[in-house]
Design a protein around this motif. Structure first.
Motif, short mmCIF file in Angstrom:
data_model
loop_
_atom_site.label_atom_id
_atom_site.label_comp_id
_atom_site.label_asym_id
_atom_site.label_seq_id
_atom_site.Cartn_x
_atom_site.Cartn_y
_atom_site.Cartn_z
N LEU A 20 0.54 -1.43 -0.37
CA LEU A 20 0.22 -0.32 0.19
C LEU A 20 0.84 0.81 0.17
N LEU A 21 1.91 1.22 0.59
CA LEU A 21 2.85 2.12 0.42
C LEU A 21 3.37 2.47 -0.56
N GLY A 22 3.66 0.88 -1.30
CA GLY A 22 4.02 1.47 -2.63
C GLY A 22 3.15 2.03 -3.63
N THR A 23 2.03 1.96 -3.54
CA THR A 23 0.66 2.33 -3.94
C THR A 23 1.06 3.62 -4.07
N LEU A 24 0.33 4.48 -3.44
CA LEU A 24 0.86 5.70 -2.57
C LEU A 24 1.79 6.89 -2.73
N ILE A 25 2.93 6.09 -2.72
CA ILE A 25 4.09 6.43 -3.32
C ILE A 25 4.39 7.37 -5.08
N GLU A 26 4.26 5.97 -5.83
CA GLU A 26 3.19 5.39 -7.34
C GLU A 26 2.90 6.60 -7.83
N LYS A 27 1.84 6.86 -7.03
CA LYS A 27 0.40 7.88 -7.06
C LYS A 27 0.52 8.85 -7.19
N ASN A 28 1.42 9.55 -6.41
CA ASN A 28 1.98 11.15 -5.83
C ASN A 28 3.35 11.38 -5.73
N THR A 29 3.85 10.49 -6.62
CA THR A 29 5.02 11.16 -6.86
C THR A 29 5.72 10.59 -8.33
N ASN A 30 7.01 10.76 -8.72
CA ASN A 30 7.50 10.14 -10.06
C ASN A 30 8.81 9.26 -9.69
N TRP A 31 8.30 8.71 -8.60
CA TRP A 31 9.24 7.80 -7.98
C TRP A 31 8.41 5.95 -8.30
N LYS A 32 8.89 4.79 -9.06
CA LYS A 32 8.66 4.01 -9.06
C LYS A 32 9.09 3.43 -7.71
N THR A 33 8.91 2.14 -6.91
CA THR A 33 8.90 1.26 -5.98
C THR A 33 9.08 -0.45 -6.13
N MET A 34 10.23 -0.92 -5.47
CA MET A 34 9.95 -1.91 -5.90
C MET A 34 10.28 -3.13 -4.24
N PRO A 35 9.24 -3.97 -4.17
CA PRO A 35 9.53 -5.13 -3.04
C PRO A 35 10.94 -5.33 -2.77
N THR A 36 11.24 -5.63 -1.51
CA THR A 36 12.98 -6.63 -1.58
C THR A 36 12.77 -6.95 0.08
N GLU A 37 13.76 -7.53 0.62
CA GLU A 37 13.80 -8.38 1.56
C GLU A 37 15.40 -8.20 2.32
N TRP A 38 15.10 -8.10 3.65
CA TRP A 38 17.04 -8.27 4.01
C TRP A 38 16.15 -9.62 5.22
N SER A 39 17.37 -10.39 4.95
CA SER A 39 17.27 -11.68 5.28
C SER A 39 19.04 -12.25 5.97
N ASP A 40 18.99 -12.93 7.45
CA ASP A 40 20.12 -13.14 8.09
C ASP A 40 19.93 -14.24 9.17
N CYS A 41 20.32 -15.28 8.94
CA CYS A 41 20.25 -16.12 9.95
C CYS A 41 18.66 -16.66 10.51
N GLY A 42 18.22 -17.03 9.48
CA GLY A 42 16.79 -17.16 9.58
C GLY A 42 15.22 -16.52 8.93
#
Length: 156
Positions: A20-42
């Motif tokens: 939802l944050l990604g959609t809000l940002i893309e709708k109200n700015t010129n910037w794209k968003t991309m999901p990612t993740e941080w992982s370590d030790c499970g």
């Protein structure tokens, strides 16, 4: 990762999800968003990359064991009195968005200690493209910005 800023908010008033944050940002700015993740030790932590000229990461922090108390500490560190409107608002915040750099932390293990270098990895919340995104998100969730880089609090 070293956090450059937090946007503190009341989770009971905002059902936030990174998508939802990604959609809000893309709708109200010129910037794209991309999901990612941080992982370590499970451990896996979902994140959202905001592709401004200086890209940055947003992650939701909502652990009731420590987030509410740390949010309140931001007001104390700023020297606000307990009667101050901003102090009271931060005292009600039980979640936050952590704003972080996409640059990896430089960590050295010496065998006896861990040394983390964060110089140059901070995302400046005053950068115009970044501040625009933070303001849009902050206003949407009626949040409080804790700017760790410039040491200031800002109510949206």
């Amino acid at each position: 990762m070293i956090t450059s800023a937090h946007i503190c908010y009341e989770s009971s008033k905002n059902n936030l999800e990174l998508q939802l944050l990604g959609t809000l940002i893309e709708k109200n700015t010129n910037w794209k968003t991309m999901p990612t993740e941080w992982s370590d030790c499970g451990i896996v932590i979902p994140q959202l990359i905001v592709l401004t000229p200086t890209p940055f990461i947003i992650q939701i922090e909502n652990d009731p064991e420590w987030v509410p108390e740390e949010n309140k500490e931001f007001a104390e560190w700023a020297g606000l009195s307990e009667e101050d409107e901003l102090f009271l608002k931060l005292s009600r915040c039980d979640a936050r968005l952590a704003i972080q750099s996409t640059a990896p932390d430089q960590i050295t293990f010496t065998g006896k200690e861990v040394i983390a270098f964060a110089f140059g990895g901070a995302v400046d919340p005053r950068n115009s493209e970044i501040s625009n995104v933070l303001e849009i998100v902050g206003k949407e969730i009626s949040g409080v910005l804790n700017d760790c880089v410039n040491e200031e609090l800002l109510q949206y």
